[in-house]
Motif scaffolding. Structure first.
Motif, PDB file in Angstrom:
ATOM      1  N   VAL A  84       6.670  61.599   4.533  1.00  0.00           N
ATOM      2  CA  VAL A  84       6.175  60.609   5.495  1.00  0.00           C
ATOM      3  C   VAL A  84       5.543  59.419   4.774  1.00  0.00           C
ATOM      4  N   VAL A  85       4.710  59.691   3.773  1.00  0.00           N
ATOM      5  CA  VAL A  85       4.035  58.608   3.051  1.00  0.00           C
ATOM      6  C   VAL A  85       5.051  57.765   2.274  1.00  0.00           C
ATOM      7  N   THR A  86       6.058  58.412   1.679  1.00  0.00           N
ATOM      8  CA  THR A  86       7.101  57.676   0.967  1.00  0.00           C
ATOM      9  C   THR A  86       7.935  56.849   1.937  1.00  0.00           C
ATOM     10  N   PHE A  87       8.185  57.390   3.128  1.00  0.00           N
ATOM     11  CA  PHE A  87       9.015  56.701   4.114  1.00  0.00           C
ATOM     12  C   PHE A  87       8.394  55.369   4.528  1.00  0.00           C
ATOM     13  N   ILE A  88       7.072  55.303   4.536  1.00  0.00           N
ATOM     14  CA  ILE A  88       6.425  54.054   4.967  1.00  0.00           C
ATOM     15  C   ILE A  88       6.208  53.082   3.806  1.00  0.00           C
TER      16      ILE A  88
END
Length: 453
Positions: free
Chosen positions: A363-367
């Motif tokens: 999730v953090v990488t996706f943003i």
């Protein structure tokens, strides 16, 4: 001028590793900060914002803890071995370019282009082997070969991401493996069987899924060349003759580099990051001496200095600041709170803990946050004993998370490159082309890791 600063920083760090002189360490720290400042203005906006923020927070936390300049210096130097490796590893590719090995890969892929399943297997195998040495450049090399053959965009997106993403699970020359093993103090010889086993399993799974996909979506006229032209091309490839020997020699070179790394680590107990950096310096020089190829190598070294090193801005900014932030958070209320949450999850259900780690990093990488920053923050707060597991299990979990998040995130450099070269969007390349594969490898990877735990 900045290239000289960065390369001098790497060279002095390697010298300092062996001589351990306090005054030299201070010079290296100052040069690292100068390299960070010079790279921050040239990094992409996301990397610049996160890098400066992590640097500022890290310095503020160290000052508030009372560790002062000593703590800041320790944090700045924390990721220097990894940063040196990332900067110098591209040197390993120079003898391969000069030795004609890329032409052999061209011949192999041209012979397979009318057999989609075999071509997919060939692309993923080439990326599996070249990824550790060429990094993302391996995708560019393969795309340069394939772009004249008008292959379906979804096929390219699948092959590029399936083939390269496994590099992050096993290669000691890649940042994910190097960083995690460095922080968890795991010798590469202890981890390699787990990492390469997981990577091979995922490559095989990707090829099986592609075989089903190709049966439904690819037709013969997706490959417009006539059979006669194909036969002429294959005959020419057979007449050229030497490509099989070149490919076999390429495989032996990669195996030899890996073997030397393992043996030296076992014999010297030096840091694997330092060994790989030294090998990256030695390999081109030994090649030039043995082949008398100095005149051909010299322009490649100049190109590396003038074109490769100056484009390391994102890496310099993120690696330097993430190391400082990770060290600074140790012993703070935030760090202790994160430890408590992770330990509670692990003792309640290790599978739930592992799933939460993967989901958080994805999730953090996706943003837009590079997984290196997230993984550094997590690994510096994790203790295998407190979690009731082993360092090997933690390493596999973090590398699996890094690989999946880099593939699925439309703003990660891997996804950006694969989508641009394949002519798809980031979401198409990550989710549409590889969503099922990612879902299956995530589930299977978590089950295997939990079973090993």
């Amino acid at each position: 001028m900045r290239s000289y600063l960065i390369l001098t920083m790497c060279g002095l760090f390697l010298i300092q590793y062996f001589v351990q002189l306090p005054w030299l360490e201070n010079i290296v720290i100052v040069m690292t900060l100068a390299a960070f400042a010079g790279s921050a203005s040239k990094a992409n906006p996301m990397a610049r914002w996160f890098g400066i923020s992590m640097m500022a927070v890290g310095i503020a936390v160290e000052l508030s803890k009372g560790t002062g300049l000593a703590g800041i210096r320790q944090g700045i130097s924390m990721n220097l071995p990894l940063l040196t490796l990332v900067i110098l590893v591209p040197l390993l590719s120079l003898p391969l370019k000069l030795g004609g090995y890329f032409e052999a890969i061209d011949t192999l892929l041209r012979r397979l282009k009318h057999q989609p399943r075999k071509l997919f297997a060939g692309i993923t195998a080439v990326l599996f082997i070249l990824g550790p040495i060429l990094n993302l450049g391996s995708i560019r090399v393969v795309d340069e070969i394939l772009k004249k053959h008008s292959l379906p965009p979804m096929m390219l997106a699948k092959s590029y991401l399936v083939g390269f993403s496994t590099t992050m699970l096993w290669s000691p020359y890649y940042a994910s493996v190097a960083l995690v093993l460095y922080y968890l103090h795991i010798p590469i010889t202890e981890y390699m069987a787990y990492g390469i086993g997981l990577a091979l399993l995922f490559v095989v799974m990707g090829n099986i899924l592609f075989a089903f996909w190709a049966g439904r979506h690819l037709r013969h006229n997706d490959h417009p060349e006539t059979a006669a032209a194909a036969e002429m091309e294959e005959d020419a490839a057979q007449d050229s003759g030497m490509y099989r020997k070149k490919l076999a020699r390429l495989g032996l070179i990669v195996i030899g580099l890996m073997g030397i790394t393992f043996l030296l680590e076992f014999a010297t107990h030096w840091s694997m990051l330092v060994l790989v950096s030294l090998l990256a310096l030695a390999f081109p020089l030994l090649w030039a001496v043995s082949t008398r190829g100095w005149s051909r190598l010299a322009p490649m070294l100049v190109s590396f200095r003038d074109h490769s090193v100056p484009f390391m801005n994102n890496e310099i900014v993120l690696f330097t600041s993430a190391g400082l932030l990770g060290i600074a958070l140790q012993g703070t209320a935030f760090g202790n709170g994160l430890k408590t949450v992770l330990n509670g999850l692990a003792h309640q259900s290790f599978f739930l803990f592992a799933l939460s780690v993967v989901a958080f990093i994805v999730v953090v990488t996706f943003i837009g946050v590079h997984p290196m920053a997230t993984v550094t923050t997590l690994v510096t707060q994790m203790n295998a004993h407190d979690l009731g597991t082993t360092n090997i299990v933690l390493a596999m979990l973090l590398m699996l998370s890094w690989s999946i998040s880099s593939t699925v995130s439309p703003v990660n450099p891997l996804n950006l490159l694969a989508s641009r070269l394949s002519g798809t969007s980031g979401l198409e390349a990550g989710l549409r082309a590889n969503g099922l594969h990612l879902l299956l490898v995530t589930g299977l990877g978590l089950l295997i890791i939990t079973w090993i735990h």
